[in-house]
Design a protein around this motif. Structure first.
Motif, PDB file in Angstrom:
ATOM      1  N   ILE A   1      27.193  38.234  33.035  1.00 17.09           N
ATOM      2  CA  ILE A   1      28.171  39.469  32.695  1.00 17.09           C
ATOM      3  C   ILE A   1      28.268  39.314  30.995  1.00 17.09           C
ATOM      4  O   ILE A   1      28.750  38.545  30.555  1.00 17.09           O
ATOM      5  CB  ILE A   1      29.609  39.267  33.352  1.00 17.09           C
TER       6      ILE A   1
ATOM      7  N   TYR B   1      45.349  43.315  35.877  1.00 21.03           N
ATOM      8  CA  TYR B   1      43.807  42.877  35.479  1.00 21.03           C
ATOM      9  C   TYR B   1      43.029  43.774  35.338  1.00 21.03           C
ATOM     10  O   TYR B   1      42.194  43.707  34.641  1.00 21.03           O
ATOM     11  CB  TYR B   1      43.412  41.579  36.591  1.00 21.03           C
TER      12      TYR B   1
ATOM     13  N   PRO C   1      37.102  37.376  42.941  1.00 21.28           N
ATOM     14  CA  PRO C   1      38.112  36.292  43.292  1.00 21.28           C
ATOM     15  C   PRO C   1      37.780  36.070  44.988  1.00 21.28           C
ATOM     16  O   PRO C   1      36.867  36.663  45.493  1.00 21.28           O
ATOM     17  CB  PRO C   1      39.283  37.217  43.386  1.00 21.28           C
ATOM     18  N   SER C   2      38.289  34.979  45.256  1.00 21.19           N
ATOM     19  CA  SER C   2      37.999  34.350  46.594  1.00 21.19           C
ATOM     20  C   SER C   2      39.245  33.958  46.992  1.00 21.19           C
ATOM     21  O   SER C   2      40.372  33.596  46.498  1.00 21.19           O
ATOM     22  CB  SER C   2      37.007  33.158  46.526  1.00 21.19           C
TER      23      SER C   2
ATOM     24  N   HIS D   1      45.824  34.593  38.371  1.00 22.89           N
ATOM     25  CA  HIS D   1      44.996  35.791  39.126  1.00 22.89           C
ATOM     26  C   HIS D   1      44.998  35.433  40.658  1.00 22.89           C
ATOM     27  O   HIS D   1      45.015  36.217  41.753  1.00 22.89           O
ATOM     28  CB  HIS D   1      43.768  36.060  38.424  1.00 22.89           C
ATOM     29  N   HIS D   2      44.470  34.100  40.562  1.00 21.15           N
ATOM     30  CA  HIS D   2      43.987  33.681  42.197  1.00 21.15           C
ATOM     31  C   HIS D   2      45.316  33.568  43.041  1.00 21.15           C
ATOM     32  O   HIS D   2      45.145  33.478  44.040  1.00 21.15           O
ATOM     33  CB  HIS D   2      43.425  32.260  41.821  1.00 21.15           C
TER      34      HIS D   2
ATOM     35  N   PRO E   1      38.509  29.268  39.809  1.00 27.85           N
ATOM     36  CA  PRO E   1      38.864  30.768  40.164  1.00 27.85           C
ATOM     37  C   PRO E   1      38.226  31.607  39.255  1.00 27.85           C
ATOM     38  O   PRO E   1      38.352  31.351  37.907  1.00 27.85           O
ATOM     39  CB  PRO E   1      40.418  30.410  39.914  1.00 27.85           C
ATOM     40  N   ASP E   2      38.080  32.889  39.729  1.00 30.06           N
ATOM     41  CA  ASP E   2      37.102  33.685  38.900  1.00 30.06           C
ATOM     42  C   ASP E   2      37.895  35.036  39.090  1.00 30.06           C
ATOM     43  O   ASP E   2      37.892  35.539  39.939  1.00 30.06           O
ATOM     44  CB  ASP E   2      35.545  33.561  39.330  1.00 30.06           C
ATOM     45  N   VAL E   3      38.309  35.610  37.885  1.00 30.90           N
ATOM     46  CA  VAL E   3      39.160  36.805  37.852  1.00 30.90           C
ATOM     47  C   VAL E   3      38.149  37.981  38.434  1.00 30.90           C
ATOM     48  O   VAL E   3      38.368  39.021  39.045  1.00 30.90           O
ATOM     49  CB  VAL E   3      39.503  36.987  36.575  1.00 30.90           C
ATOM     50  N   LYS E   4      36.748  37.986  37.824  1.00 37.97           N
ATOM     51  CA  LYS E   4      35.874  38.971  38.159  1.00 37.97           C
ATOM     52  C   LYS E   4      35.578  39.058  39.690  1.00 37.97           C
ATOM     53  O   LYS E   4      34.778  40.064  40.243  1.00 37.97           O
ATOM     54  CB  LYS E   4      34.551  39.138  37.350  1.00 37.97           C
TER      55      LYS E   4
ATOM     56  N   GLN F   1      42.237  20.520  40.647  1.00 33.17           N
ATOM     57  CA  GLN F   1      43.455  21.626  40.689  1.00 33.17           C
ATOM     58  C   GLN F   1      42.974  22.602  41.689  1.00 33.17           C
ATOM     59  O   GLN F   1      44.127  23.212  42.348  1.00 33.17           O
ATOM     60  CB  GLN F   1      42.870  22.560  39.100  1.00 33.17           C
TER      61      GLN F   1
ATOM     62  N   ALA G   1      43.088  33.041  34.911  1.00 29.83           N
ATOM     63  CA  ALA G   1      42.274  33.116  36.146  1.00 29.83           C
ATOM     64  C   ALA G   1      42.934  32.527  37.353  1.00 29.83           C
ATOM     65  O   ALA G   1      43.171  32.690  38.501  1.00 29.83           O
ATOM     66  CB  ALA G   1      40.970  32.097  35.725  1.00 29.83           C
ATOM     67  N   VAL G   2      43.738  31.236  36.915  1.00 31.58           N
ATOM     68  CA  VAL G   2      44.786  30.478  38.197  1.00 31.58           C
ATOM     69  C   VAL G   2      45.771  31.435  38.546  1.00 31.58           C
ATOM     70  O   VAL G   2      45.927  31.736  39.645  1.00 31.58           O
ATOM     71  CB  VAL G   2      45.315  29.459  37.700  1.00 31.58           C
TER      72      VAL G   2
ATOM     73  N   VAL H   1      34.528  34.443  31.210  1.00 33.58           N
ATOM     74  CA  VAL H   1      34.128  34.469  32.629  1.00 33.58           C
ATOM     75  C   VAL H   1      33.044  33.423  32.921  1.00 33.58           C
ATOM     76  O   VAL H   1      32.115  33.392  32.179  1.00 33.58           O
ATOM     77  CB  VAL H   1      33.522  35.849  32.746  1.00 33.58           C
ATOM     78  N   PRO H   2      33.213  32.852  33.929  1.00 36.52           N
ATOM     79  CA  PRO H   2      32.172  31.784  34.281  1.00 36.52           C
ATOM     80  C   PRO H   2      30.913  32.604  35.026  1.00 36.52           C
ATOM     81  O   PRO H   2      30.640  32.074  35.993  1.00 36.52           O
ATOM     82  CB  PRO H   2      32.949  30.973  35.526  1.00 36.52           C
TER      83      PRO H   2
END
Lengths: 339, 366
Positions: A265, A243, B309-310, A219-220, B304-307, A190, A216-217, A260-261
């Protein structure tokens, strides 16, 4: 920036037929009054849960489905009008579907797939021209000549999606609809497809409508994001505004639900109760009110319009402060100034 | 971690499972090592085709006909599950090892009401139901499923065997069904019992599956991609439910998911799988902060991480290997940036780096 695509109060309803004479007994209101504009050069993200009408909206914009009502303007031309000839406009707008296992013809090699499209759109003629162009396209998406004479089954999911992208790029489109382009792919693959899409956007000055259920995608990828619920947009704003400071309760709960990964948190647990209602029986008033903890009598009666407040569009009667948390009984409610 | 002394409930040792297909031999599991401690949640994470589900099916004894266990042992309570007969495994699945899978619609019977299906689970142990009815008669009051769970109500066998009618047992089973549906937070359980699976939403079906799995108070609970088919808001509901139930039931959970974020929020420890092997095992915080295996670290950077981001995601070159002709040695070596010649020759074994951190890689500095 000018809007390349403007959608005005678009409705796509599918009739439900029943009985011997196939009488229409009701409608699936998949898209039920959606308005938005996509600016040239941006990535416009569209999120929503399954059944919210994202894909139907995309297909309607491409005119693969006939809209029930409303208007779609692509660069000023109304696609819903008969004389607009949507097939011609598809030279300028293309769509990439979710499932690369279904969107490529299993009996054609990549070369003939690309050749067919070039022939239809009269892009290249003559063997050497076609070959040159095909090679160029494959190189754009990170594949090489050896892949040109293979069948789709010889490729992995990520490579297939790259071929689908290459095929969409044949006509040199300005606008690409990406309908869940990575939901069939593994995470490790991905990432490379998302990077490719970003690179292509820069190289060819593309405008994207990026549809995904993966928050998340989206957002990216996105500059601006719209949230869809049961066939309607509930909120639309810049990515960070959506967001970080959502204004519609549905968006708020949706954002809180993203895992959240990062195990360090610790999120506050805010949960939405119930399920998405069926688009056949849409609740009266605000369609979110049966699940909304902030709902009042007004929400059951009156459907809130999507109104703008400095670039942030929200369809909610109230201005809600979510920081109080759901558990607190004192919910601040202020009347929204109608624009 | 909550548990201080680590008691191993389930231990998988050097498990190799191959499938025979028309296209050739699929080497699905290539020596999986795994141990599940008492009352913990172990997240089993990996991409599609890495062998997560095959591991679960092998533990459950539900492998299809064309699968062959080449080698390995699965210890549960000191016994090797692979040596058990089909009937013994069936009883074990009824009592001890429960599982819920991705698509609840395929696991629910479409022509039976939820009541019939849920009741069946309790009817497996009519003795318990009979005792519960007797207890209710003697003590008055009502037995709830919670009482059975907590052991608050000890149902002692009465020496005089009083007659309990079939309808009383049925009644008891039904009331337990309602209790357990309440436990999984189903709205209006009485109505749900009269409904068929197709009348329930995806989230509700999955709750019903969880209810059925937990009804027998299992000691191992396998959750195989239970939230993959549902939406984010429903996923949050179900995962939240699982966290709440964790304190109530005394089960160890094997949480299988392809989504690292889901594992991050719910697991105590995480085992990362790649190409039929467990490549790294560590406590959740440790694996996110101090991951050692190159695959794990590349995977982390690819989401991808919302918290946080890169600009650009790091992608792993190449694709997930075909298991029909898997790469030799370490199965990750063709995609690995730090691979050496040794990696292509010999398969690295899981080795212990710190007390609870294990990794299968030659090139990790200790």
């Amino acid at each position: 920036m000018k809007d390349i695509l403007v959608v005005e109060d678009l409705k796509t309803w599918f009739p439900i037929k029943s009985g011997i004479i196939q009488r229409t007994v009701g409608y699936v209101r998949a898209v039920d009054g959606v308005s938005f504009g996509v600016r040239r050069g941006e990535t416009f993200g569209l999120v929503g849960e399954s059944g919210s009408g994202k894909t139907t909206l995309a297909r309607t914009i491409m005119r693969l489905v006939k809209p029930t009502a409303g208007k779609i303007f692509f660069d000023g031309v109304d696609l819903t009008e008969r004389k607009s000839k949507p097939a011609k406009l598809r030279r300028r707008m293309q769509i990439i579907f979710q499932d690369p296992y279904a969107s490529l013809d299993p009996r054609q090699i990549v070369y003939s797939m690309l050749k067919e499209t070039m022939k239809i759109h009269r892009i290249a003629s003559g063997r050497s021209d076609v070959h040159k162009k095909a090679l160029e396209l494959l190189e754009n998406v990170g594949l090489s000549e050896e892949h040109l004479y293979r069948f789709p089954h010889e490729f992995s999911g990520g490579q297939r999606q790259r071929i689908a992208v290459a095929r969409a790029l044949i006509v040199n489109p300005e606008f690409l609809i990406l309908d869940e382009p990575t939901s069939f792919l593994d995470v490790s693959v991905q990432a490379s497809v998302l990077n490719l899409l970003n690179d292509l956007q820069k190289a060819f000055a593309l405008t994207y409508l990026f549809i995904s259920h993966n928050l998340a995608v989206v957002h990216h990828m996105s500059d601006r994001v719209a949230v869809m619920y049961l066939g309607k947009l509930v909120e639309m704003a810049d990515r960070d505004a959506i967001y970080n400071s959502p204004r519609h309760p549905y968006t708020f709960y949706l954002m809180a639900a993203i895992p959240v990964p990062n195990p360090e948190i610790k999120k506050e647990e805010v949960l939405l109760t119930g399920d998405v209602p069926s688009p056949v029986n849409i609740p009266p008033g605000c369609r979110f009110h049966p699940r909304c903890p902030y709902a009042t009598g007004r929400c059951e009666q009156e459907e809130p319009p999507l109104v703008e407040n400095d670039g942030h569009w929200v369809a909610c009667h109230y201005d809600i402060d979510f920081n109080g948390g759901v558990r607190s009984s004192r919910i601040k409610r202020r009347k929204r100034r109608r624009v | 971690m909550q548990v201080k002394e680590k008691e191993v409930v389930l231990e998988v040792k050097d498990l190799k499972v191959f499938f025979h297909t028309y296209r050739g031999k699929v080497e699905a599991l290539n020596g999986v090592e795994l141990s599940l401690y008492k009352r913990e949640v172990l997240g089993l994470v990996g991409e599609s085709g890495c062998g997560k589900s095959v591991t679960a099916l092998t533990i459950l004894g539900l492998l299809p006909e064309n699968a062959y266990v080449i080698s390995g042992e699965i210890f549960f309570r000191g016994e090797d599950l692979l040596k058990k007969s089909k009937e013994e495994m069936r009883l074990l699945r009824a009592d001890e090892i429960a599982a819920v899978f991705q698509d609840p619609m395929t696991y629910l019977n479409p022509v039976l009401t939820m009541e019939t299906q849920l009741k069946e689970v309790f009817m497996l142990d009519t003795n318990l139901l009979r005792k519960a009815v007797v207890w209710q008669k003697n003590h008055g009051g009502k037995i709830a499923f919670d009482d059975l769970l907590s052991g608050k109500v000890k149902i002692r066998d009465n020496s005089t065997n009083p007659k309990v009618s079939k309808s009383e047992i049925n009644e008891m089973a039904k009331s337990l069904c309602i209790d357990i549906l309440r436990l999984v937070k189903m709205p209006d359980p009485e109505r749900i019992l009269r409904q068929y699976a197709f009348e329930l939403s995806g989230g509700m079906r999955q709750r019903a599956m969880i209810a059925m799995a937990l009804a027998r108070r299992p000691s191992v609970f396998i959750a195989d991609e239970i939230t993959t088919a549902v939406d984010v808001t429903i996923q949050a509901q179900i995962l939240n439910l699982m966290r709440e139930l964790r304190d109530k039931i005394d089960a160890s959970t094997l949480l299988i998911t392809h989504d690292l974020s889901v594992a991050a929020e719910n697991a105590d420890r995480i085992a990362v799988m790649y190409g039929g092997n467990v490549v790294e095992v560590a406590p959740t915080v440790e694996i996110f902060k101090n991951h050692l295996h190159p695959y794990t670290s590349m995977l982390m950077k690819a989401i991808p991480d919302v918290k946080n981001p890169s600009e650009r995601l790091e992608s792993i070159p190449g694709t997930v290997p075909e298991m029909i002709n898997p790469p030799s040695g370490c199965r990750f070596h063709p995609r690995c940036p730090i691979a050496t010649d040794k990696c292509a020759m010999e398969k690295p074994q899981l080795r212990r780096i710190t007390e609870n951190h294990e990794v299968a890689c030659y090139n990790v500095a200790v």
